[in-house]
Write an enzyme that holds these catalytic residues in place. Structure first.
Site, PDB file in Angstrom:
ATOM      1  N   SER A  17       0.835  -1.210   0.000  1.00  0.00           N
ATOM      2  CA  SER A  17       0.000   0.000   0.000  1.00  0.00           C
ATOM      3  C   SER A  17       0.866   1.256   0.000  1.00  0.00           C
ATOM      4  O   SER A  17       0.623   2.193  -0.756  1.00  0.00           O
ATOM      5  CB  SER A  17      -0.918   0.026   1.228  1.00  0.00           C
ATOM      6  N   ARG A  43       0.851   7.901   5.918  1.00  0.00           N
ATOM      7  CA  ARG A  43      -0.086   7.106   6.717  1.00  0.00           C
ATOM      8  C   ARG A  43      -1.478   7.737   6.724  1.00  0.00           C
ATOM      9  O   ARG A  43      -2.492   7.029   6.739  1.00  0.00           O
ATOM     10  CB  ARG A  43       0.437   6.876   8.151  1.00  0.00           C
ATOM     11  N   HIS A  46      -2.910   6.574   3.579  1.00  0.00           N
ATOM     12  CA  HIS A  46      -3.185   5.149   3.740  1.00  0.00           C
ATOM     13  C   HIS A  46      -4.503   4.919   4.484  1.00  0.00           C
ATOM     14  O   HIS A  46      -5.273   4.017   4.149  1.00  0.00           O
ATOM     15  CB  HIS A  46      -2.008   4.517   4.501  1.00  0.00           C
TER      16      HIS A  46
END
Lengths: 212, 212
Positions: A17, A43, A46
């Site tokens: 990812s 993040r 994400h």
């Protein structure tokens, strides 16, 4: 069905990812990030699949180093939702001596909010100001929590190690973040604009913890 | 500071937020929504400040009525994260007899996932399939959970009252949602594409609960 699944082992899903996020940000996108903030920005993307976080995150000078030092020294985290509390990696935090506080469901907080005509978030920040430990505030929901933190700091009743200011929404969210961005002596990570959330608050905490 | 806060009473913040969302969607935006789905779409936008949810949510035929009936009849909710569990209004759900299950932190699930080389999400859907109650699945994180639900349904080992399919991310997320969209006899609410999250999963559950 003609739907083809990518073959990725469970342990490799997150790595893959982050590779995709890095690819899609591209060199131009990556070059615009402040050095040291990359794991945090990635993040957030994400967690949300929303590339707006490559543009809307604001970092005070040297905030990442300051935050990592605070965590290393056992700082605890105060959040404004049970969801953010659930999402923060409490085991990792505990390795350094910290814990997560959320006072939103406390009866005394509900009573105080009612008596004062404020939100529970406001009352729970008041309660947090009584804790005599180094504190990181992770606000993913309530702009009123950020407004109260701003006031407590102005009144010199609080000196947070870090404010993660990422409430989401439409009423006073933008303004509450601008208040935090105006602080000169308080380390902050803020998602400017309307976006944010408990998930974003938790993921920024975790991004920092995973950098240790 | 020249930052002016809007004066809104605590109890009115949510109402005001929904007014702003309605204004910004405008007549064109609102007219494109499927009748009866409006409170769900608006709550997703409220939770994320992301108007993409006005476009990416897919509803199977008559799903809202079916979901409300299931909740009224005491259906429980299975989620794939502790965050979604924390965010769902469990008190409201309990009024109708339902509860929230999340098996992600269970030791037997971790062991089974390890032994089978699958994710904990996959193993926790297997575990959920053993529950003999009407179930709503709210998947906000793991595409592997949706893939497993698809398989269990194909194998006639499971017949969910509703699948809320809103995992977020980059690896097999899009595909896992397409699998659910291909089901003809399973009621679903799916955020097509990469977006979603535990917060979105929880807020769709709450939107439904608040419609009762």
């Amino acid at each position: 069905m003609e739907i083809e699944l990518e073959r990725v082992k469970p342990a490799e899903i997150e790595t893959r990812s982050f590779e995709i996020i890095t690819e899609e940000l591209g060199e131009t996108g990556l070059s615009k990030l402040i050095p040291g903030t990359e794991p945090i920005v990635k993040r957030c993307i994400h967690t949300s699949a929303d590339f707006d976080y490559a543009k809307n995150l604001r970092f005070s000078e040297g905030v990442v180093d300051k935050a990592l030092n605070a965590l290393r020294n056992g700082a605890s985290i105060v959040t404004d939702t049970q969801m953010a509390k659930a999402g923060i990696n409490k085991r990792k935090l505990a390795q350094f001596g910290g814990q997560v506080y959320c006072f939103m469901s406390d009866e005394d907080v509900a009573e105080k909010a009612k008596a004062m005509g404020t939100t529970r978030a406001t009352a729970s920040m008041e309660k947090a100001a009584e804790i005599k430990e180094p504190l990181i505030f992770a606000v993913g929901n309530a702009p009123t929590a950020l407004v109260k933190l701003y006031e407590l700091i102005q009144e010199k009743r609080l000196a947070p190690e870090l404010i993660i200011g990422v409430p989401v929404g439409f009423v006073n969210v933008v303004q509450s973040k601008e208040l935090i961005l105006s602080l000169t002596d308080t380390p902050y990570i803020v998602a400017q604009g309307r976006k944010g959330g408990s998930n974003i608050a938790a993921c920024i905490c975790n991004a920092l913890l995973y950098m240790l």
